[in-house]
Design a protein around this motif. Structure first.
Motif, mmCIF file in Angstrom:
data_model
loop_
_atom_site.group_PDB
_atom_site.id
_atom_site.type_symbol
_atom_site.label_atom_id
_atom_site.label_comp_id
_atom_site.label_asym_id
_atom_site.label_seq_id
_atom_site.Cartn_x
_atom_site.Cartn_y
_atom_site.Cartn_z
ATOM 1 N N PHE A 133 0.960 -1.123 -0.016
ATOM 2 C CA PHE A 133 0.087 0.034 0.164
ATOM 3 C C PHE A 133 0.993 1.241 0.125
ATOM 4 N N ARG A 134 0.641 2.194 -0.772
ATOM 5 C CA ARG A 134 1.311 3.394 -0.893
ATOM 6 C C ARG A 134 1.160 4.110 0.414
ATOM 7 N N THR A 135 2.614 4.541 0.903
ATOM 8 C CA THR A 135 2.538 5.206 2.213
ATOM 9 C C THR A 135 3.527 6.370 2.111
ATOM 10 N N MET A 136 3.993 6.752 0.583
ATOM 11 C CA MET A 136 4.801 8.070 0.521
ATOM 12 C C MET A 136 4.246 8.886 -0.537
ATOM 13 N N ARG A 137 4.316 9.964 -0.549
ATOM 14 C CA ARG A 137 4.186 11.041 -1.729
ATOM 15 C C ARG A 137 4.548 10.401 -2.940
ATOM 16 N N ILE A 138 3.678 10.891 -3.983
ATOM 17 C CA ILE A 138 4.135 10.498 -5.306
ATOM 18 C C ILE A 138 5.402 11.077 -5.890
ATOM 19 N N ASP A 139 6.011 12.054 -5.332
ATOM 20 C CA ASP A 139 7.411 12.841 -5.635
ATOM 21 C C ASP A 139 8.509 12.272 -4.839
ATOM 22 N N THR A 140 8.319 11.338 -4.048
ATOM 23 C CA THR A 140 9.442 10.641 -3.274
ATOM 24 C C THR A 140 10.479 10.023 -4.258
ATOM 25 N N PRO A 141 11.611 10.306 -4.229
ATOM 26 C CA PRO A 141 12.705 9.527 -4.938
ATOM 27 C C PRO A 141 12.557 7.998 -5.045
ATOM 28 N N LYS A 142 12.475 7.594 -6.397
ATOM 29 C CA LYS A 142 12.111 6.153 -6.454
ATOM 30 C C LYS A 142 13.606 5.260 -6.592
ATOM 31 N N THR A 145 3.241 10.129 4.222
ATOM 32 C CA THR A 145 1.746 10.462 4.396
ATOM 33 C C THR A 145 1.469 10.322 5.910
ATOM 34 N N LYS A 146 0.328 10.846 6.108
ATOM 35 C CA LYS A 146 -0.490 10.555 7.585
ATOM 36 C C LYS A 146 -0.763 9.356 7.591
ATOM 37 N N VAL A 147 -1.716 8.938 6.799
ATOM 38 C CA VAL A 147 -1.974 7.477 6.792
ATOM 39 C C VAL A 147 -0.911 6.604 6.621
ATOM 40 N N GLY A 148 0.250 6.847 5.721
ATOM 41 C CA GLY A 148 1.371 6.105 5.508
ATOM 42 C C GLY A 148 2.029 5.893 6.906
ATOM 43 N N ARG A 149 2.065 6.972 7.556
ATOM 44 C CA ARG A 149 2.888 6.581 8.882
ATOM 45 C C ARG A 149 2.384 5.543 9.663
ATOM 46 N N PHE A 150 0.840 5.441 9.509
ATOM 47 C CA PHE A 150 0.011 4.512 10.627
ATOM 48 C C PHE A 150 0.309 3.103 9.629
ATOM 49 N N LEU A 151 0.353 3.101 8.435
ATOM 50 C CA LEU A 151 0.350 1.919 7.891
ATOM 51 C C LEU A 151 1.780 1.353 8.043
ATOM 52 N N ARG A 152 2.784 2.138 8.248
ATOM 53 C CA ARG A 152 4.241 1.413 8.424
ATOM 54 C C ARG A 152 4.542 1.092 9.605
#
Length: 206
Positions: A59-68, A83-90
């Protein structure tokens, strides 16, 4: 013989898991879409069995402009990209759930060494010393219940090597429940923190 049993049980358990967890999947999909722009799933090239590359699903947890294709611990201030939700998911490891699909496809196993990024050459080289790439990479592994992000590359590879040498049903059960326990306690989750356990021990000595 155990490896054949392991593959069959991986398929059956991951199929059951996908069915049972489908309501949770739906809830997380909604949360991700409401939180930030971008796709729901994140694909990344990883090293599989016999070093064959495959696309891991998360599940995506980072912004779409994050270095790949950059490991989190190599990002400057990694928190800024999450992201906010990403922090919880991770923190809860729920971002890893789509890898159930990777297990169904035969890219991964439930238990095994966590798959390295295709360009994590240091980890790949260390794992070669212990024949780790003879196994399917896992959703969780022996290293994950002994420090996770806090472990150095060398220590992580040694623990993965221990699993290769002592692989058994009992060890898989121990790792499975040990992972659940670690998730509830949020143990070893350190953004950008590879090797921090070694650093802590060094500071204690000093």
């Amino acid at each position: 013989m155990f490896r054949l049993f392991k593959r069959i049980s991986d398929f059956v358990l991951s199929l059951l898991g996908l069915i049972i967890l489908s309501p949770l999947f739906l809830l997380l999909v909604i949360m991700i879409k409401l939180d930030s722009k971008g796709p729901i799933l994140f694909k990344q090239k990883r090293v599989g069995r016999h070093k064959k590359h495959f696309n891991i699903l998360k599940f995506r947890t980072m912004r779409i402009d994050t270095p790949k294709d950059t490991p989190t611990h190599l990002l400057k201030n990694p928190e800024q990209w999450i992201t906010k939700v990403g922090r919880f998911l991770r923190k809860t490891s729920l971002d890893e759930l789509p890898q159930i699909i990777n297990i169904l496809k035969g890219d991964m196993s439930i238990i095994g060494p966590r798959p390295a990024l295709w360009n994590q050459y240091d980890l790949i080289e260390e794992r070669d010393k212990y024949d780790c790439h003879s196994l399917y990479p896992g959703l969780t592994g022996y290293a994950q219940i002994h420090g996770r992000d806090e472990l150095s590359i060398i220590e992580k590879a040694k623990l993965d090597g221990y699993y290769v040498k002592h692989m058994s049903l009992w060890l898989d059960i121990k790792i499975f429940f040990g992972t659940i326990f670690s998730i509830f306690k949020s143990e070893g989750v350190v953004e950008g923190g590879t090797g921090t356990l070694e650093e802590k021990n060094k500071n204690k000595v000093e």
